[in-house]
Design an enzyme around this catalytic site. Structure first.
Site, short mmCIF file in Angstrom:
data_model
loop_
_atom_site.label_atom_id
_atom_site.label_comp_id
_atom_site.label_asym_id
_atom_site.label_seq_id
_atom_site.Cartn_x
_atom_site.Cartn_y
_atom_site.Cartn_z
N ARG A 163 -4.48 -5.32 -11.45
CA ARG A 163 -5.45 -6.07 -10.65
C ARG A 163 -6.73 -5.25 -10.77
O ARG A 163 -6.70 -4.03 -10.62
CB ARG A 163 -5.04 -6.15 -9.19
CG ARG A 163 -6.14 -6.74 -8.30
CD ARG A 163 -5.89 -6.52 -6.82
NE ARG A 163 -4.71 -7.22 -6.37
CZ ARG A 163 -3.96 -6.78 -5.35
NH1 ARG A 163 -4.29 -5.68 -4.69
NH2 ARG A 163 -2.88 -7.44 -4.98
N LYS A 207 -13.45 -4.43 -7.06
CA LYS A 207 -14.58 -3.49 -6.96
C LYS A 207 -14.16 -2.20 -6.27
O LYS A 207 -14.61 -1.13 -6.64
CB LYS A 207 -15.72 -4.13 -6.15
CG LYS A 207 -16.49 -5.17 -6.91
CD LYS A 207 -17.68 -5.65 -6.09
CE LYS A 207 -18.47 -6.72 -6.83
NZ LYS A 207 -19.52 -7.32 -5.98
N ASP A 215 -0.93 -1.73 -4.34
CA ASP A 215 -2.36 -1.72 -3.97
C ASP A 215 -2.92 -0.33 -4.23
O ASP A 215 -2.19 0.66 -4.22
CB ASP A 215 -2.53 -2.04 -2.47
CG ASP A 215 -2.38 -3.53 -2.16
OD1 ASP A 215 -2.45 -4.35 -3.08
OD2 ASP A 215 -2.20 -3.85 -0.96
N MET A 216 -4.25 -0.25 -4.40
CA MET A 216 -4.89 1.06 -4.58
C MET A 216 -5.69 1.39 -3.33
O MET A 216 -6.47 0.56 -2.86
CB MET A 216 -5.80 1.05 -5.81
CG MET A 216 -6.38 2.40 -6.14
SD MET A 216 -5.14 3.68 -6.47
CE MET A 216 -4.75 3.35 -8.20
N GLN A 254 -10.04 0.21 -9.52
CA GLN A 254 -11.26 -0.15 -8.79
C GLN A 254 -12.49 0.11 -9.67
O GLN A 254 -12.64 1.21 -10.20
CB GLN A 254 -11.34 0.69 -7.51
CG GLN A 254 -10.20 0.43 -6.54
CD GLN A 254 -9.80 1.68 -5.75
OE1 GLN A 254 -9.78 2.78 -6.31
NE2 GLN A 254 -9.46 1.50 -4.49
N ARG A 308 -12.19 -5.23 7.10
CA ARG A 308 -12.89 -6.42 6.61
C ARG A 308 -14.29 -6.50 7.21
O ARG A 308 -15.26 -6.82 6.56
CB ARG A 308 -12.14 -7.70 7.00
CG ARG A 308 -10.82 -7.93 6.32
CD ARG A 308 -10.99 -8.65 5.01
NE ARG A 308 -11.17 -7.73 3.91
CZ ARG A 308 -10.18 -7.10 3.28
NH1 ARG A 308 -8.94 -7.31 3.62
NH2 ARG A 308 -10.43 -6.28 2.29
N LYS A 365 0.85 -1.21 0.00
CA LYS A 365 0.00 0.00 0.00
C LYS A 365 0.88 1.25 0.00
O LYS A 365 1.75 1.39 0.86
CB LYS A 365 -0.88 0.02 1.24
CG LYS A 365 -1.96 -1.02 1.19
CD LYS A 365 -2.96 -0.89 2.27
CE LYS A 365 -4.07 -1.90 2.06
NZ LYS A 365 -3.59 -3.24 1.65
N THR A 405 -11.99 -10.86 -7.20
CA THR A 405 -13.37 -10.80 -6.71
C THR A 405 -13.79 -12.13 -6.09
O THR A 405 -13.25 -13.18 -6.44
CB THR A 405 -14.34 -10.45 -7.88
OG1 THR A 405 -15.66 -10.33 -7.34
CG2 THR A 405 -14.34 -11.47 -8.99
C1 LIG Z 1 -6.85 -10.15 -4.02
C2 LIG Z 1 -7.62 -8.91 -3.69
C3 LIG Z 1 -6.96 -7.70 -3.63
C4 LIG Z 1 -7.66 -6.53 -3.36
N1 LIG Z 1 -7.00 -5.32 -3.41
C5 LIG Z 1 -7.70 -4.18 -3.26
C6 LIG Z 1 -7.08 -2.91 -3.45
O1 LIG Z 1 -5.89 -2.80 -3.76
N2 LIG Z 1 -7.84 -1.81 -3.27
C7 LIG Z 1 -9.18 -1.88 -2.95
O2 LIG Z 1 -9.84 -0.83 -2.84
N3 LIG Z 1 -9.79 -3.07 -2.75
C8 LIG Z 1 -9.09 -4.21 -2.90
N4 LIG Z 1 -9.72 -5.42 -2.75
C9 LIG Z 1 -11.08 -5.48 -2.17
C10 LIG Z 1 -12.15 -5.35 -3.22
O3 LIG Z 1 -12.13 -4.05 -3.75
C11 LIG Z 1 -13.55 -5.63 -2.67
O4 LIG Z 1 -13.84 -4.73 -1.66
C12 LIG Z 1 -13.72 -7.03 -2.11
O5 LIG Z 1 -13.07 -7.98 -2.88
C13 LIG Z 1 -15.22 -7.39 -2.05
O6 LIG Z 1 -15.78 -7.34 -3.34
P1 LIG Z 1 -16.19 -8.65 -4.16
O7 LIG Z 1 -15.86 -8.40 -5.59
O8 LIG Z 1 -15.57 -9.83 -3.56
O9 LIG Z 1 -17.77 -8.68 -4.11
P2 LIG Z 1 -18.77 -8.72 -2.89
O10 LIG Z 1 -20.11 -8.60 -3.50
O11 LIG Z 1 -18.38 -7.72 -1.85
O12 LIG Z 1 -18.55 -10.14 -2.28
C14 LIG Z 1 -19.11 -11.30 -2.86
C15 LIG Z 1 -19.29 -12.31 -1.75
O13 LIG Z 1 -18.01 -12.69 -1.24
C16 LIG Z 1 -18.04 -12.81 0.16
N5 LIG Z 1 -17.11 -11.85 0.74
C17 LIG Z 1 -16.60 -10.77 0.13
N6 LIG Z 1 -15.71 -10.15 0.95
C18 LIG Z 1 -15.68 -10.87 2.09
C19 LIG Z 1 -14.99 -10.75 3.32
N7 LIG Z 1 -14.12 -9.79 3.55
N8 LIG Z 1 -15.22 -11.70 4.27
C20 LIG Z 1 -16.08 -12.70 4.05
N9 LIG Z 1 -16.77 -12.86 2.91
C21 LIG Z 1 -16.58 -11.96 1.96
C22 LIG Z 1 -19.46 -12.57 0.59
O14 LIG Z 1 -20.11 -13.82 0.66
C23 LIG Z 1 -20.04 -11.77 -0.52
O15 LIG Z 1 -21.41 -11.93 -0.63
C24 LIG Z 1 -9.05 -6.60 -3.07
C25 LIG Z 1 -9.71 -7.82 -3.15
C26 LIG Z 1 -9.03 -8.95 -3.47
C27 LIG Z 1 -9.78 -10.23 -3.60
#
Ligand SMILES: Cc1cc2nc3c(=O)[nH]c(=O)nc-3n(C[C@H](O)[C@H](O)[C@H](O)COP(=O)(O)OP(=O)(O)OC[C@H]3O[C@@H](n4cnc5c(N)ncnc54)[C@H](O)[C@@H]3O)c2cc1C
Length: 302
Positions: free
Chosen positions: A176, A179, A125-126, A155, A281, A91, A218
């Protein structure tokens, strides 16, 4: 968001640290590098790649940023010496972006150099929207200086991301795509979940059309299915993209992605700054907070 979940989010600062600690076990490899190495080995043995993150963000003191920077060569050595299949994710605010841009850039550059010497890769990371332009500028500058072992994150909730993808076309950027996790105003970010999902698909298509390598980050099954279709129609080989997921999240989905023959990287955070990460989280997914608290009061471990 349900009333209970809303309540959990607003009262989070009052939740005793040990309860957050119980919850965080699932998402964090541990507090030491040795624990992170163990977790990565375990995931590597199941066919997953990893990206290692030292917890720590929003650093406002130079000595603290320098101390964190000094940790990274140790991490890169461990990855090489233990033969791990892992890159690293950092980060910008950990390396001093909120102190001074040039200071942060120099810190990044030194780590990217250390990584290049060990044939490793650094993902920047963003963070929130106040850092987007500076982070992309740092990425461009590293690329312009000839580093190919560095990638960036965009994002899907950010309105500007489409322009950012297009403007990075020349670089054949390594992305990467996620969302987005920070709470942003409607002026800069889409607020509706369908808007964010649709933009994710639009951006992924653009990135792949531009010939970029994409880490599809995701846990959203709908998006994973959309990604499968795009991968198929683009005729991509498994080494031209990867899926990415957070440690401890949706392991069933993770296994099914692997079974279909796609590559998958798990984001493995470790370190003593686990509290801020865990709270984020919990805020991101208050439903899980609800399950975690219930499990805790029932005395369950998860
Ligand atoms: C490898 C990786 C790197 C990332 N890096 C960044 C970054 O650099 N900057 C940034 O802004 N964001 C980052 N994120 C976070 C991302 O932006 C989302 O906030 C996060 O992944 C939740 O979105 P989703 O696409 O999984 O969809 P969602 O709709 O949020 O999740 C889908 C389903 O997954 C499950 N789920 C999701 N998150 C969790 C959790 N924390 N605990 C338990 N269950 C969960 C739930 O069942 C949910 O219904 C990263 C995510 C990943 C996977």
């Amino acid at each position: 968001m349900s009333l209970l979940n809303k309540l959990i989010v607003t009262t989070l600062p009052l939740v005793p640290k040990f309860i957050v600690g119980k919850f965080s076990k699932r998402y964090i490899a541990g507090t030491t590098l040795a624990e992170a190495v163990r977790v990565i080995k375990e995931h590597n043995s199941k066919g997953m790649m990893a990206t290692l993150d030292i917890l720590g963000e929003d650093v406002f003191e130079r000595p603290a940023a320098e101390a964190l920077r000094a940790e990274w060569p140790r991490v890169l050595d461990a990855i090489r010496n233990q033969g791990l299949d892992s890159n690293i994710s950092i980060k910008p605010s950990q390396l001093g972006l909120r102190i001074d841009r040039e200071f942060c850039y120099k810190n990044f550059k030194s780590i990217v150099e250390e990584a290049a010497a060990r044939k490793n890769f650094v993902r920047i990371d963003m963070e929130d929207s106040t850092t987007t332009s500076d982070t992309l500028a740092m990425y461009r500058r590293l690329k312009a200086e000839g580093f190919s072992n560095v990638g960036v994150v965009l994002q899907a909730y950010m309105r500007r991301s489409e322009e950012d993808v297009k403007s990075l076309a020349k670089e054949k950027a390594n992305f990467r795509l996620c969302k987005g996790i920070y709470i942003e105003p409607a002026s800069v970010a889409f607020q509706g979940s369908d808007e964010v999902r649709n933009n994710f698909v639009r951006l992924l298509r653009l990135m792949l059309d531009q010939g970029s390598y994409v880490g599809i980050a995701t846990h959203d099954e709908w998006l994973v299915d959309e990604a499968y279709s795009l991968i198929q129609t683009s005729g991509l080989k498994p080494d031209q993209y990867e899926f990415q997921m957070l440690l401890g999240v949706r392991e069933g989905l993770r296994d099914s992605i692997l079974k279909r023959g796609h590559r998958l990287r798990v984001y493995v955070p470790y370190g003593d700054q686990w509290y801020a990460y865990s709270v984020r989280r919990l805020k991101e997914n208050p439903q899980i907070a609800g399950y975690a608290l219930k499990a805790l009061f029932r005395g369950n471990h998860y």
